[in-house]
Design a protein around this motif. Structure first.
Motif, PDB file in Angstrom:
ATOM      1  N   MET A  97       0.862  -1.176   0.000  1.00  0.00           N
ATOM      2  CA  MET A  97       0.000   0.000   0.000  1.00  0.00           C
ATOM      3  C   MET A  97       0.900   1.228   0.000  1.00  0.00           C
ATOM      4  O   MET A  97       1.866   1.303   0.748  1.00  0.00           O
ATOM      5  N   ILE A  98       0.578   2.163  -0.859  1.00  0.00           N
ATOM      6  CA  ILE A  98       1.370   3.372  -1.012  1.00  0.00           C
ATOM      7  C   ILE A  98       0.497   4.568  -0.639  1.00  0.00           C
ATOM      8  O   ILE A  98      -0.601   4.730  -1.173  1.00  0.00           O
ATOM      9  N   THR A  99       0.997   5.387   0.259  1.00  0.00           N
ATOM     10  CA  THR A  99       0.266   6.572   0.696  1.00  0.00           C
ATOM     11  C   THR A  99       0.435   7.681  -0.329  1.00  0.00           C
ATOM     12  O   THR A  99       1.555   8.002  -0.733  1.00  0.00           O
ATOM     13  N   ASN A 100      -0.666   8.293  -0.745  1.00  0.00           N
ATOM     14  CA  ASN A 100      -0.637   9.417  -1.673  1.00  0.00           C
ATOM     15  C   ASN A 100      -0.470  10.711  -0.888  1.00  0.00           C
ATOM     16  O   ASN A 100      -1.202  10.954   0.073  1.00  0.00           O
ATOM     17  N   VAL A 101       0.508  11.521  -1.296  1.00  0.00           N
ATOM     18  CA  VAL A 101       0.789  12.776  -0.612  1.00  0.00           C
ATOM     19  C   VAL A 101       0.801  13.896  -1.640  1.00  0.00           C
ATOM     20  O   VAL A 101       1.640  13.906  -2.545  1.00  0.00           O
ATOM     21  N   SER A 102      -0.128  14.842  -1.530  1.00  0.00           N
ATOM     22  CA  SER A 102      -0.151  15.997  -2.418  1.00  0.00           C
ATOM     23  C   SER A 102       0.861  17.018  -1.918  1.00  0.00           C
ATOM     24  O   SER A 102       0.838  17.402  -0.751  1.00  0.00           O
ATOM     25  N   VAL A 103       1.765  17.438  -2.799  1.00  0.00           N
ATOM     26  CA  VAL A 103       2.794  18.419  -2.442  1.00  0.00           C
ATOM     27  C   VAL A 103       2.803  19.535  -3.479  1.00  0.00           C
ATOM     28  O   VAL A 103       2.431  19.325  -4.632  1.00  0.00           O
ATOM     29  N   GLU A 138      11.323  20.111  -3.246  1.00  0.00           N
ATOM     30  CA  GLU A 138      11.395  20.456  -1.823  1.00  0.00           C
ATOM     31  C   GLU A 138      10.938  19.291  -0.941  1.00  0.00           C
ATOM     32  O   GLU A 138      11.461  19.112   0.158  1.00  0.00           O
ATOM     33  N   ALA A 139       9.979  18.513  -1.403  1.00  0.00           N
ATOM     34  CA  ALA A 139       9.393  17.451  -0.585  1.00  0.00           C
ATOM     35  C   ALA A 139      10.228  16.175  -0.556  1.00  0.00           C
ATOM     36  O   ALA A 139      10.260  15.477   0.460  1.00  0.00           O
ATOM     37  N   ILE A 140      10.893  15.856  -1.638  1.00  0.00           N
ATOM     38  CA  ILE A 140      11.581  14.560  -1.764  1.00  0.00           C
ATOM     39  C   ILE A 140      12.584  14.279  -0.647  1.00  0.00           C
ATOM     40  O   ILE A 140      12.592  13.175  -0.097  1.00  0.00           O
ATOM     41  N   PRO A 141      13.453  15.213  -0.252  1.00  0.00           N
ATOM     42  CA  PRO A 141      14.455  14.868   0.776  1.00  0.00           C
ATOM     43  C   PRO A 141      13.856  14.323   2.079  1.00  0.00           C
ATOM     44  O   PRO A 141      14.362  13.334   2.628  1.00  0.00           O
ATOM     45  N   LEU A 142      12.802  14.916   2.581  1.00  0.00           N
ATOM     46  CA  LEU A 142      12.190  14.436   3.820  1.00  0.00           C
ATOM     47  C   LEU A 142      11.657  13.014   3.639  1.00  0.00           C
ATOM     48  O   LEU A 142      11.910  12.135   4.461  1.00  0.00           O
ATOM     49  N   TYR A 143      10.926  12.777   2.554  1.00  0.00           N
ATOM     50  CA  TYR A 143      10.334  11.455   2.343  1.00  0.00           C
ATOM     51  C   TYR A 143      11.403  10.395   2.080  1.00  0.00           C
ATOM     52  O   TYR A 143      11.253   9.244   2.482  1.00  0.00           O
ATOM     53  N   LYS A 144      12.512  10.787   1.424  1.00  0.00           N
ATOM     54  CA  LYS A 144      13.629   9.845   1.252  1.00  0.00           C
ATOM     55  C   LYS A 144      14.186   9.435   2.607  1.00  0.00           C
ATOM     56  O   LYS A 144      14.434   8.256   2.860  1.00  0.00           O
TER      57      LYS A 144
END
Length: 115
Positions: free
Chosen positions: A8-14, A19-25
């Motif tokens: 299951m993959i959580t969908n995150v609207s950004v 800017e968002a990728i580093p935190l999620y990585k």
């Protein structure tokens, strides 16, 4: 009985993928980032997070993306439950997908990955 669900993959609207990728990585343990366009949106798969940037369309309402082994089994279960198909099965860059609204109102994208 084995589960048809792979992940299951959580969908995150950004607003901004870069800017968002580093935190999620970091949260996901620094996995490889898979980027791909879909219609007018830009997407980045970062571990269990699907970051979505651009016009949201159906993506905004989706609770999550569920990777499955067999989309046919999903369609049969959705039909028995009385779910509404929001977006009929179609080929996308990474497989075959459909979007359904469950009778309880939850909206999920189901994806059968290629190969």
């Amino acid at each position: 009985m084995n589960s048809n669900i792979q992940a299951m993959i959580t969908n995150v609207s950004v607003d901004d993928l870069e800017e968002a990728i580093p935190l999620y990585k970091e949260l996901a343990g620094n996995p490889e980032v898979l980027r791909f366009p879909y219609e007018e949106t830009q997407l980045a798969l970062v571990g269990p997070f699907l970051l979505i940037s651009g016009p949201r369309g159906n993506h905004e309402a989706q609770n999550a993306t569920i990777l499955v082994h067999d989309l046919t089994l999903v369609q049969e279960a959705l039909g028995r439950a009385g779910a509404a198909i929001v977006d009929a099965p179609s080929e996308v860059p990474n497989g075959t997908r459909l979007v359904a609204r469950h009778p309880d109102g939850a909206v999920f994208e189901y994806l059968q990955p290629r190969g």
